[in-house]
Design a protein around this motif. Sequence first.
Motif, PDB file in Angstrom:
ATOM      1  N   GLU A   1       0.920  -1.234  -0.009  1.00  0.00           N
ATOM      2  CA  GLU A   1       0.059   0.078   0.096  1.00  0.00           C
ATOM      3  C   GLU A   1       0.793   1.217   0.102  1.00  0.00           C
ATOM      4  N   ILE A   2       2.213   1.258   0.600  1.00  0.00           N
ATOM      5  CA  ILE A   2       2.988   2.399   0.608  1.00  0.00           C
ATOM      6  C   ILE A   2       3.520   2.700  -0.721  1.00  0.00           C
ATOM      7  N   VAL A   3       3.663   1.610  -1.321  1.00  0.00           N
ATOM      8  CA  VAL A   3       4.265   1.656  -2.704  1.00  0.00           C
ATOM      9  C   VAL A   3       3.347   2.389  -3.530  1.00  0.00           C
ATOM     10  N   HIS A   4       1.956   1.949  -3.720  1.00  0.00           N
ATOM     11  CA  HIS A   4       1.012   2.210  -4.337  1.00  0.00           C
ATOM     12  C   HIS A   4       0.868   3.912  -4.346  1.00  0.00           C
ATOM     13  N   ARG A   5       0.771   4.379  -2.806  1.00  0.00           N
ATOM     14  CA  ARG A   5       0.800   5.716  -2.732  1.00  0.00           C
ATOM     15  C   ARG A   5       1.800   6.800  -2.945  1.00  0.00           C
TER      16      ARG A   5
ATOM     17  N   ALA B   1       4.568  10.017  -7.220  1.00  0.00           N
ATOM     18  CA  ALA B   1       5.592  10.381  -8.207  1.00  0.00           C
ATOM     19  C   ALA B   1       4.858  10.587  -9.488  1.00  0.00           C
ATOM     20  N   ARG B   2       3.670  10.196  -9.930  1.00  0.00           N
ATOM     21  CA  ARG B   2       3.149  10.513 -10.963  1.00  0.00           C
ATOM     22  C   ARG B   2       2.816  11.953 -11.285  1.00  0.00           C
TER      23      ARG B   2
ATOM     24  N   VAL C   1      10.702   5.001   0.303  1.00  0.00           N
ATOM     25  CA  VAL C   1       9.892   4.637  -1.161  1.00  0.00           C
ATOM     26  C   VAL C   1       9.840   5.955  -1.762  1.00  0.00           C
ATOM     27  N   ILE C   2       9.356   7.030  -1.267  1.00  0.00           N
ATOM     28  CA  ILE C   2       9.175   8.195  -2.030  1.00  0.00           C
ATOM     29  C   ILE C   2      10.440   8.832  -2.651  1.00  0.00           C
ATOM     30  N   ASN C   3      11.611   8.750  -1.739  1.00  0.00           N
ATOM     31  CA  ASN C   3      12.970   9.282  -2.158  1.00  0.00           C
ATOM     32  C   ASN C   3      13.554   8.342  -3.225  1.00  0.00           C
TER      33      ASN C   3
END
Length: 488
Positions: free
Chosen positions: A348-352, A357-358, A386-388
């Motif tokens: 779920e963190i990856v999808h957010r 990022a999009r 993950v965001i970084n």
Amino acid sequence: MKRLAGWYGGRSLRSRLAMLTAAAVAVAIALSALACWFIVRDRLYQQVKTNLANAPLSPFGPRNLQNLDWPSSNCGANAAAALTATQATTTKLLGGQQPGGRGFYQWNSQLVAGDGTVCLQFGATKAVTVDPADLDALSYQPNQVSYRDGTYVGGAPALVRVSRYEHVVVLTASPTKEMHDSLQQLALLLGGVAALGVIGAGLTGRLVARSALKPVDQLTNAVEHIARTEEVGTTIPVRGDDELARLSSSFNSMSTALANSRERQTRLIADAGHELRTPLTSLRTNVDLLIRSDDTGRPLPPATRTKLLASMKAQMQELTVLIGDLLQLSRPETSRPEREHTVVALHEIVHRAVERARLRGPGLQFALVVDPWYVHGDGPGLERAVINLLDNAVKYSPPGGTVQLALQDGRLTVRDHGPGIPPDELQYVFDRFWRSPSSRQLPGSGLGLSIVAQAVQEAGGEVSLGPATDGGPGTVATVRLPGQSTAP
């Protein structure tokens, strides 16, 4: 007791150790001396008792008691009547028996009639004080004896054997004064030896304490030196593998860790100041330009003013990101408390993170392969990591490029198709404030990957960065986190 405890507690460790050593040795010597004295006393008493046991039960030898009549002047009419039925025909007492033995082991006998009359052996000069319980021996069986401590008339000590002969009691005594004197001398000798032993133990304990506590003195001097000069990193020599050696090793490790921590802190402050200088200088220049244009009455063209304000906004955003990164890195490098770690759905963190990022890379394509994976860690920290990773991929991807992201069996990979990282620079990518020379013109603080490494390590995982494995352009970031594919 409180005063004694306060006096003892106020002593130095060396003095207390010497005192405890002396006390332990004193107790050991005292117990040994006491045991030695009791053993010698028992041996002497046993030898005296053996001597008395070897004395004849009858002071008359083979003669018959009834063949002797005792002068009433010596034994009394009642005793004579008890001992014989005939008149006195001789002046001999007890058939001329003489005392026997030598030294500790002399002995002499006397008779005691049923009425308590005492008859001394011929030639004997010592009479034993009669205990009323001695008359109980009149009921003894033949050869039955008992022993007791007694005294001669006058107070001299003796060991007394009590037995029965015919119709009288026979008291056979052996003097024990010399034995008591010898035991007293032995006690004084042992006391002197014990006193000398205690004094020697105190001196030896002092020397032993000084030698044993030498590493503690070195440790104390090192700590005082650090407290006085604030020069962390001071170490002391380690000898052996005992408890003091372990303490010295622990102190050296702590001192080295403090030195490294101070070095990292100093480097962080220096790097942060260096990174903050550029946006702050640019902001100050832009603000000065705006103020000067207003003061001179020559306003800037609208297009220039708009561009200048946009630049200031971008610089403020850069400062905000930099401060956030610094706050994130200001946490201890050790694991966060267990209470802040929860079960986190990594997919779920990856999808957010991909959705964010999009927005930052509207012209890029995202290829996703995401399977469920649950880990135990800090949710916000892992999401920031993950965001970084995705921000780096977006930053270095060419226009219209593709960012590939996969999460399978706890292995998260993020790949871009940008220029990649030179092999000689891969060892520095997780250092704080490090930026590749080729990317220093791009926005960023150089703290993103440091935050990634810290968050992943806190969750018990590993992170690495390297070139693409398929031979194409780009860089692949790989994160491995322990967990499971189903919710616990």
